[in-house]
Design a protein around this motif. Structure first.
Motif, PDB file in Angstrom:
ATOM      1  N   ALA A  81     -19.011  34.933   1.182  1.00 31.52           N
ATOM      2  CA  ALA A  81     -20.475  34.760   1.679  1.00 31.52           C
ATOM      3  C   ALA A  81     -21.455  35.670   0.885  1.00 31.52           C
ATOM      4  O   ALA A  81     -22.434  34.933   0.436  1.00 31.52           O
ATOM      5  N   ALA A  82     -20.877  36.657   0.243  1.00 32.38           N
ATOM      6  CA  ALA A  82     -21.761  37.649  -0.533  1.00 32.38           C
ATOM      7  C   ALA A  82     -21.687  36.781  -1.998  1.00 32.38           C
ATOM      8  O   ALA A  82     -22.746  36.645  -2.758  1.00 32.38           O
ATOM      9  N   ALA A  83     -20.639  36.285  -2.381  1.00 31.01           N
ATOM     10  CA  ALA A  83     -20.498  35.827  -3.861  1.00 31.01           C
ATOM     11  C   ALA A  83     -21.417  34.440  -3.618  1.00 31.01           C
ATOM     12  O   ALA A  83     -22.100  34.292  -4.524  1.00 31.01           O
ATOM     13  N   ARG A  84     -21.290  33.873  -2.599  1.00 28.99           N
ATOM     14  CA  ARG A  84     -22.002  32.475  -2.526  1.00 28.99           C
ATOM     15  C   ARG A  84     -23.565  32.645  -2.631  1.00 28.99           C
ATOM     16  O   ARG A  84     -24.534  32.061  -2.963  1.00 28.99           O
ATOM     17  N   ALA A  85     -24.019  33.808  -2.065  1.00 28.69           N
ATOM     18  CA  ALA A  85     -25.214  34.280  -2.039  1.00 28.69           C
ATOM     19  C   ALA A  85     -25.819  34.811  -3.400  1.00 28.69           C
ATOM     20  O   ALA A  85     -26.955  35.379  -3.627  1.00 28.69           O
ATOM     21  N   GLY A  86     -24.760  35.221  -4.454  1.00 27.47           N
ATOM     22  CA  GLY A  86     -25.267  35.570  -5.682  1.00 27.47           C
ATOM     23  C   GLY A  86     -25.274  36.970  -5.804  1.00 27.47           C
ATOM     24  O   GLY A  86     -25.537  37.665  -6.604  1.00 27.47           O
ATOM     25  N   ARG A  87     -24.731  37.484  -4.625  1.00 28.06           N
ATOM     26  CA  ARG A  87     -24.844  39.235  -4.691  1.00 28.06           C
ATOM     27  C   ARG A  87     -23.965  39.883  -5.104  1.00 28.06           C
ATOM     28  O   ARG A  87     -23.952  41.023  -5.832  1.00 28.06           O
ATOM     29  N   GLY A  88     -22.738  39.111  -5.853  1.00 32.35           N
ATOM     30  CA  GLY A  88     -21.894  39.584  -6.613  1.00 32.35           C
ATOM     31  C   GLY A  88     -22.606  39.961  -8.119  1.00 32.35           C
ATOM     32  O   GLY A  88     -21.968  40.863  -8.968  1.00 32.35           O
ATOM     33  N   ASN A  89     -23.724  39.311  -8.440  1.00 32.20           N
ATOM     34  CA  ASN A  89     -24.313  39.795  -9.497  1.00 32.20           C
ATOM     35  C   ASN A  89     -24.979  41.335  -9.499  1.00 32.20           C
ATOM     36  O   ASN A  89     -25.324  41.717 -10.447  1.00 32.20           O
ATOM     37  N   ASP A  90     -25.175  41.734  -8.247  1.00 28.47           N
ATOM     38  CA  ASP A  90     -25.571  43.018  -8.206  1.00 28.47           C
ATOM     39  C   ASP A  90     -24.641  44.196  -8.001  1.00 28.47           C
ATOM     40  O   ASP A  90     -25.081  45.347  -8.234  1.00 28.47           O
ATOM     41  N   GLY A  91     -23.387  43.851  -7.661  1.00 34.23           N
ATOM     42  CA  GLY A  91     -22.308  44.935  -7.483  1.00 34.23           C
ATOM     43  C   GLY A  91     -21.130  44.072  -7.640  1.00 34.23           C
ATOM     44  O   GLY A  91     -20.696  42.891  -7.377  1.00 34.23           O
ATOM     45  N   GLN A  92     -19.990  44.902  -7.917  1.00 36.08           N
ATOM     46  CA  GLN A  92     -18.583  44.547  -7.828  1.00 36.08           C
ATOM     47  C   GLN A  92     -18.236  44.324  -6.412  1.00 36.08           C
ATOM     48  O   GLN A  92     -18.335  45.173  -5.660  1.00 36.08           O
ATOM     49  N   LEU A  93     -17.717  43.245  -6.018  1.00 35.58           N
ATOM     50  CA  LEU A  93     -17.092  42.860  -4.541  1.00 35.58           C
ATOM     51  C   LEU A  93     -15.832  43.219  -4.504  1.00 35.58           C
ATOM     52  O   LEU A  93     -14.969  42.692  -5.412  1.00 35.58           O
ATOM     53  N   LEU A  94     -15.303  44.177  -3.672  1.00 36.15           N
ATOM     54  CA  LEU A  94     -13.910  44.539  -3.519  1.00 36.15           C
ATOM     55  C   LEU A  94     -13.427  44.386  -2.260  1.00 36.15           C
ATOM     56  O   LEU A  94     -13.860  44.962  -1.277  1.00 36.15           O
ATOM     57  N   LEU A  95     -12.109  43.638  -2.095  1.00 35.92           N
ATOM     58  CA  LEU A  95     -11.701  43.792  -0.804  1.00 35.92           C
ATOM     59  C   LEU A  95     -10.802  44.843  -0.561  1.00 35.92           C
ATOM     60  O   LEU A  95      -9.725  45.124  -1.346  1.00 35.92           O
ATOM     61  N   ALA A  96     -11.382  45.737   0.465  1.00 38.52           N
ATOM     62  CA  ALA A  96     -10.664  47.079   0.543  1.00 38.52           C
ATOM     63  C   ALA A  96     -11.039  47.738   1.737  1.00 38.52           C
ATOM     64  O   ALA A  96     -11.926  47.142   2.462  1.00 38.52           O
ATOM     65  N   ASP A  97      -9.970  48.383   2.562  1.00 36.51           N
ATOM     66  CA  ASP A  97     -10.341  48.960   3.659  1.00 36.51           C
ATOM     67  C   ASP A  97     -10.964  50.375   3.472  1.00 36.51           C
ATOM     68  O   ASP A  97     -10.377  51.175   2.623  1.00 36.51           O
ATOM     69  N   VAL A  98     -12.112  50.604   3.933  1.00 37.36           N
ATOM     70  CA  VAL A  98     -12.677  51.997   3.760  1.00 37.36           C
ATOM     71  C   VAL A  98     -11.932  53.437   4.379  1.00 37.36           C
ATOM     72  O   VAL A  98     -12.132  54.356   3.946  1.00 37.36           O
ATOM     73  N   ALA A  99     -10.828  52.946   5.042  1.00 35.61           N
ATOM     74  CA  ALA A  99      -9.859  54.099   5.552  1.00 35.61           C
ATOM     75  C   ALA A  99      -9.073  54.245   4.479  1.00 35.61           C
ATOM     76  O   ALA A  99      -8.477  55.464   4.387  1.00 35.61           O
ATOM     77  N   ALA A 100      -8.725  53.535   3.092  1.00 42.45           N
ATOM     78  CA  ALA A 100      -8.088  53.769   2.237  1.00 42.45           C
ATOM     79  C   ALA A 100      -8.510  53.171   1.061  1.00 42.45           C
ATOM     80  O   ALA A 100      -7.947  52.252   0.394  1.00 42.45           O
ATOM     81  N   LEU A 101      -9.595  53.918   0.376  1.00 44.39           N
ATOM     82  CA  LEU A 101     -10.297  53.243  -0.683  1.00 44.39           C
ATOM     83  C   LEU A 101      -9.558  53.415  -1.984  1.00 44.39           C
ATOM     84  O   LEU A 101      -9.148  54.424  -2.233  1.00 44.39           O
ATOM     85  N   PRO A 102      -9.349  52.292  -2.866  1.00 48.52           N
ATOM     86  CA  PRO A 102      -9.016  52.209  -4.055  1.00 48.52           C
ATOM     87  C   PRO A 102      -9.729  53.077  -5.277  1.00 48.52           C
ATOM     88  O   PRO A 102     -10.060  52.535  -6.226  1.00 48.52           O
ATOM     89  N   LEU A 103     -10.340  53.994  -4.989  1.00 52.60           N
ATOM     90  CA  LEU A 103     -11.403  54.944  -5.805  1.00 52.60           C
ATOM     91  C   LEU A 103     -10.889  56.371  -6.054  1.00 52.60           C
ATOM     92  O   LEU A 103     -10.185  56.752  -5.084  1.00 52.60           O
ATOM     93  N   GLY A 104     -11.292  56.895  -7.009  1.00 48.12           N
ATOM     94  CA  GLY A 104     -10.966  58.332  -7.321  1.00 48.12           C
ATOM     95  C   GLY A 104     -11.725  59.101  -6.501  1.00 48.12           C
ATOM     96  O   GLY A 104     -12.780  58.714  -6.126  1.00 48.12           O
ATOM     97  N   SER A 105     -11.182  60.312  -6.363  1.00 45.65           N
ATOM     98  CA  SER A 105     -11.910  61.446  -5.780  1.00 45.65           C
ATOM     99  C   SER A 105     -13.068  61.869  -6.554  1.00 45.65           C
ATOM    100  O   SER A 105     -12.991  61.938  -7.777  1.00 45.65           O
ATOM    101  N   GLU A 106     -14.309  62.009  -5.672  1.00 43.26           N
ATOM    102  CA  GLU A 106     -15.481  62.497  -6.188  1.00 43.26           C
ATOM    103  C   GLU A 106     -15.983  61.370  -7.471  1.00 43.26           C
ATOM    104  O   GLU A 106     -16.629  61.856  -8.386  1.00 43.26           O
ATOM    105  N   ALA A 107     -15.718  60.211  -7.170  1.00 41.37           N
ATOM    106  CA  ALA A 107     -15.949  59.123  -7.962  1.00 41.37           C
ATOM    107  C   ALA A 107     -17.406  58.633  -7.942  1.00 41.37           C
ATOM    108  O   ALA A 107     -18.104  58.049  -8.833  1.00 41.37           O
ATOM    109  N   LEU A 108     -17.954  58.897  -6.793  1.00 42.56           N
ATOM    110  CA  LEU A 108     -19.128  58.211  -6.468  1.00 42.56           C
ATOM    111  C   LEU A 108     -20.346  59.412  -6.304  1.00 42.56           C
ATOM    112  O   LEU A 108     -20.118  60.451  -5.891  1.00 42.56           O
ATOM    113  N   ASP A 109     -21.688  58.900  -6.157  1.00 43.11           N
ATOM    114  CA  ASP A 109     -22.684  59.721  -6.162  1.00 43.11           C
ATOM    115  C   ASP A 109     -23.236  59.561  -4.761  1.00 43.11           C
ATOM    116  O   ASP A 109     -23.997  60.463  -3.864  1.00 43.11           O
ATOM    117  N   ALA A 110     -22.779  58.452  -3.941  1.00 40.66           N
ATOM    118  CA  ALA A 110     -23.482  57.961  -2.645  1.00 40.66           C
ATOM    119  C   ALA A 110     -22.650  56.915  -2.021  1.00 40.66           C
ATOM    120  O   ALA A 110     -22.174  55.976  -2.806  1.00 40.66           O
TER     121      ALA A 110
END
Length: 199
Positions: A81-110
């Motif tokens: 639904a996010a992609a259909r609304a064009g919101r993928g243009n504003d950010g990368q859409l990622l199928l992921a569980d917030v309990a085990a994010l496929p992101l590095g430690s301290e990779a984000l500011d917020a």
């Protein structure tokens, strides 16, 4: 997949197609909450449990073209639904569980999390995972476009003292998960708790 994950996917999957039309007036509340994160040009931000991506456009505006915006959600139909609304243009859409994010430690500011906390199966551990991916001094916004009392009334239930988003419950939960709450607002028009990553 755990029963919690299956329940979340079934609940939101069944509602994804008309989610935005059910809540058409939430845009200004999302934009105002994003503004309170204090993001700067070039920042890296995660919309955790992004749903249909309603926060992605204001998040992109806040971090500019040099910033990084990721929207992660457990439910494929919400990301579609996010992609259909064009919101993928504003950010990368990622199928992921917030309990085990496929992101590095301290990779984000917020991290921005709208309506997420009520759906976390293990809030303390899950908030700790969000802290893992944010740099020390980075920020977290726990947001809902209506306050606790208004949401309870909408759902036909009473607010009880053990409600997770009540300040006396949320503050120690965040503190035990690597966050220090810096502000708390719970009014009919919105719920917003801001926290800073300790460390």
């Amino acid at each position: 997949m755990s029963d919690d994950h299956t329940h979340v996917q079934e609940f939101f999957g069944a509602r994804a197609a008309d989610w935005d039309s059910r809540f058409p007036d939430d845009g200004p509340a999302y934009a105002a909450a994003v503004a309170e994160l204090g993001l700067r040009e070039g920042d890296r931000v995660l919309d955790a449990g992004c749903g249909t991506g309603r926060a992605l456009t204001p998040l992109r505006a806040a971090v500019g073209s040099s910033g990084v915006v990721v929207g992660a959600d457990l439910t494929p139909a919400m990301l579609q639904a996010a992609a259909r609304a064009g919101r993928g243009n504003d950010g990368q859409l990622l199928l992921a569980d917030v309990a085990a994010l496929p992101l590095g430690s301290e990779a984000l500011d917020a991290v921005f999390a709208a309506g997420l906390i009520a759906h976390l199966p293990q809030p303390s551990e899950n908030l700790r995972e969000l802290a893992r991916v944010v740099r020390p001094g980075g920020t977290l916004a726990l947001f809902h476009p209506i306050g606790r009392a208004a949401l309870a009334a909408r759902q036909g239930r009473e607010i009880t003292p053990d409600y997770l988003r009540a300040e006396p419950n949320l503050r120690p939960l965040l503190a035990g998960s690597g966050w220090r709450m810096t502000s708390y607002v719970d009014e009919d028009a919105r719920f917003l708790a801001l926290a800073v990553r300790e460390g």
